[in-house]
Design a protein around this motif. Sequence first.
Motif, PDB file in Angstrom:
ATOM      1  N   ASP A 303      -1.012   7.405  -8.659  1.00 17.18           N
ATOM      2  CA  ASP A 303      -2.129   6.579  -7.967  1.00 17.18           C
ATOM      3  C   ASP A 303      -1.599   5.053  -7.890  1.00 17.18           C
ATOM      4  OD1 ASP A 303      -4.338   7.836  -7.005  1.00 17.18           O
ATOM      5  OD2 ASP A 303      -5.227   7.851  -9.149  1.00 17.18           O
ATOM      6  N   GLN A 306      -2.104   2.392  -5.060  1.00 15.67           N
ATOM      7  CA  GLN A 306      -3.486   1.875  -5.114  1.00 15.67           C
ATOM      8  C   GLN A 306      -3.334   0.345  -5.445  1.00 15.67           C
ATOM      9  OE1 GLN A 306      -7.112   3.433  -6.139  1.00 15.67           O
ATOM     10  NE2 GLN A 306      -6.401   5.188  -6.602  1.00 15.67           N
ATOM     11  N   THR A 318      -9.568   9.414  -5.342  1.00 14.18           N
ATOM     12  CA  THR A 318      -8.998   9.620  -4.068  1.00 14.18           C
ATOM     13  C   THR A 318      -9.165  10.909  -3.057  1.00 14.18           C
ATOM     14  OG1 THR A 318      -7.264  10.136  -5.504  1.00 14.18           O
ATOM     15  CG2 THR A 318      -6.826   8.228  -4.363  1.00 14.18           C
TER      16      THR A 318
END
Lengths: 426, 448
Positions: A303, A306, A318
């Motif tokens: 992630d 992000q 997500t």
Amino acid sequence: MNRSSAPRWALQRIDTGTLLLAAAALVVVAVSLSATAMAGLRDPATAFGFGVLVAVGELTRMTLPGNREVAPISSAGALGYTFVLTVAGVPAVHSATQVISVCALATLLGALPHLVVNRGPHLDAVARRLLVVALVAVVYRPFLEWARPLEHHVWVAIAAMAVLATLVWLADCVIAAGLRADALRARFGVTVRDELRAQAPIGVAVATSGVLLALSASVMGLIALVVFSAPLLVTHVAFRRYAEIRLTYAQTVRALSRVTEVGGYVENGHSRRVSQLAVMVGRDLGLREAELLDLEYAALMHDIGQLSLPRPIPGGATVLAAREEQVRIAELGASVIQQTGVLDRVAEMVRRQSDPAAGRAEDGPPPLGSRIIKAANAFDDLVGGSRDRDRAAAVIERLRLDSRCEYDPRVIEALERVHDRPPRRV
Amino acid sequence: MRGLPLGAQAYIGSVVVLSGVLIALGPLDDIDFIAVVSIAILFFIAEEVRTPLGKPAAAISPSLSVALASVVLTGPIGAALVHVLAALSNRHRPMVKAVFNVAQGALSAYAAGTVYLYLGGEIGVPDIRSFPWILVPFAAAAVTYALVNGVLVILVIWLTTGVRPFSLNTIRWQPLIALELASLGYGMLGLFAAVLWAIVGPFSVVLLLLPLLIAKWTLDQCLEQQRAYDATVATLCQAVETKDYYTRGHCMRVSQGSVLLAKEIGMRADRVEAIKMAGMLHDVGKLGVPTRVLQKPGALTEEEYAAIQLHPMRGYDIVREIGFLHEALAGIMHHHERMDGRGYPMGLAGKEIPEFARAIAVADAFDSMTSTRSYRNARSIDEAVAELRRSAGSHFDTAMVDAFIKAIRREGWELPDIPQVPDIGIEVTQQDHDDPSTPIRVAGEPGR
């Protein structure tokens, strides 16, 4: 809270294989000790010299990557004591049982300081170390007495040392792999290969040093033990440094993967849960240790893209975001990881993490790691930290329905298998 | 050879000729050629196993032990021949270097062998009865080898580059002594390898070298992992900063500044390594501060300021599981403490503040002031230095400030590029918590 829970848990950790191994070692040592006590100690000076080396080796044991406890100096000292032909010209006539007794006592002595501060050795590792010595000694010492009258008995003995050291190393690796396969629920064939790869360099160093110690003691007497431990000591330091840096690396990636949580981009503990689940699934599917490490890193950092978003996705999930958004996060994350210049496979896994299992148009199917992360991520987004088994089962069912095109059916099956069984020690 | 100064050419030529003449003159009949060839092969292998120890280009190589074993086993001429033979397969260096290297090695070995013989050492496989008196000529031979070798090499460096390799007061004794001791250790191994030769011949050296080969291989892996580790940490820290156009590269520069400062005050190498990490990671907790607070143009409320004050603790929370960082953790947690006790998060004062934190605070503020911010342009180095001096004692540790200024005056400081911020649709930070010259404004208070 309740004080009884800790020891019970500790007992549960010791699986049957380890118990059997420890019992075998204990029996062998007990028999040897009583035999030695009856026959009397032959050549105490030599026994003392090698014993000190074994004790020091046990004291300086270390843990290699993959939680493998080794004590190279101790193992080499024990091999040397087993192999020794003569000490400064005088034939060494100690029996196999004496070798085992001396090594066992020295091991205990070297482990004592660790035990005092409650850092005892791994039961299986120390049992394996003792059994290896016992195995070699029982074959080699009688063989040596048989070979001594031969003309070139030094070379016969060296050949025997080489063969025995190799065989016993193989046996040790297979046993260790068996225990590991059982403890981690990995495939035996895979753990054997992992073990051989991980133990090869240290095995060669220990075996050559053992032979070296035995031969040099023949010419120079016990002073050789001090001198000829030097090359092994250099090796020991090198291994220790390697283990340290590998550990720090893993700890750092694990720690820094939490920045997305602190930044409020994802739920607390998400990265870690996804990585644990991904590694379990990967292991179930027979991935090698090196591949599992890449998978773990990729799952931890999946992630990280992000961080480049101006605002967090609501809830951080997500799986609920739009397809284009998912692809963009994956691309951003992969380009960050790519910048390290050393984690290309990890970056590729992160880049393809949102692709459907069949692949997109011209790219072909994504790497297995990406498919595993995709499933583990979806599972955690939908289940979260919840321990509710019904909810988890429902989520797996939903993923299975999607598995025609989105998820890899093999991965979903593995996910179901690892989820169904109780967690065990890692 | 061409392109070298005339003196260097003459020097190299004479060393090569001298070694050739000595080998040609020496009695060649009673040399054990089988031993020479097998030792040469081992020497070549050992030469490949140079073991890098630490940072300074100090590479000790087990080939020394093989060279000295050859002195004992085959005498001065044999030892010189070993160097020549081993060099036949050398493929790394340019021709001149390779030839000179062989010649100087052969000369060193010849000198060592001569000293060994002169002091009563005997050529051939020593047995246990030669101990302990064989140690005297052997140690002398080892020292001679190192000395001749050292002088020959220093001369060639001086003549070819004009650089004097070292002068007495800049030389660092500690690593040099460690290096010499290690070499002597390897030299001793050579003697024992020679002793072991009695029972297993060349196989003895194989047994000695195998563990060292593995050590070398492992150390290579260590270096590789270390490089990967540094790159990964740097990348992840930069990823944390990507959102804010103005602070990009801040962590790298603070890390570099902290390292400069740490070296200036004479920190040990392992602590320098730790402060490098601490400098890099000091602001990872900033992600926990809501973007809204960082981008607020006016004065902050008490709560918003509290959120900013929390970031060192957040950073600490993230990195505390990294085992080796003990001291660095304190540096991360306390890098916003002030000497007068008015800092955060704990309000420590004076020497209560960990050394790492006092160092990082200086580098942190300096980089903030010399970077462009949305509300002001970058200050010059001189302005920033003046500001540091002004706050020394109250905000910063005076000793740290002095050391930092001295270090950057000497080593220089690389200023960050002026950030290219797209004009439209991008919200940027309006205040910088690191900037001591423009304190954060909190509603109802006269600036902090």
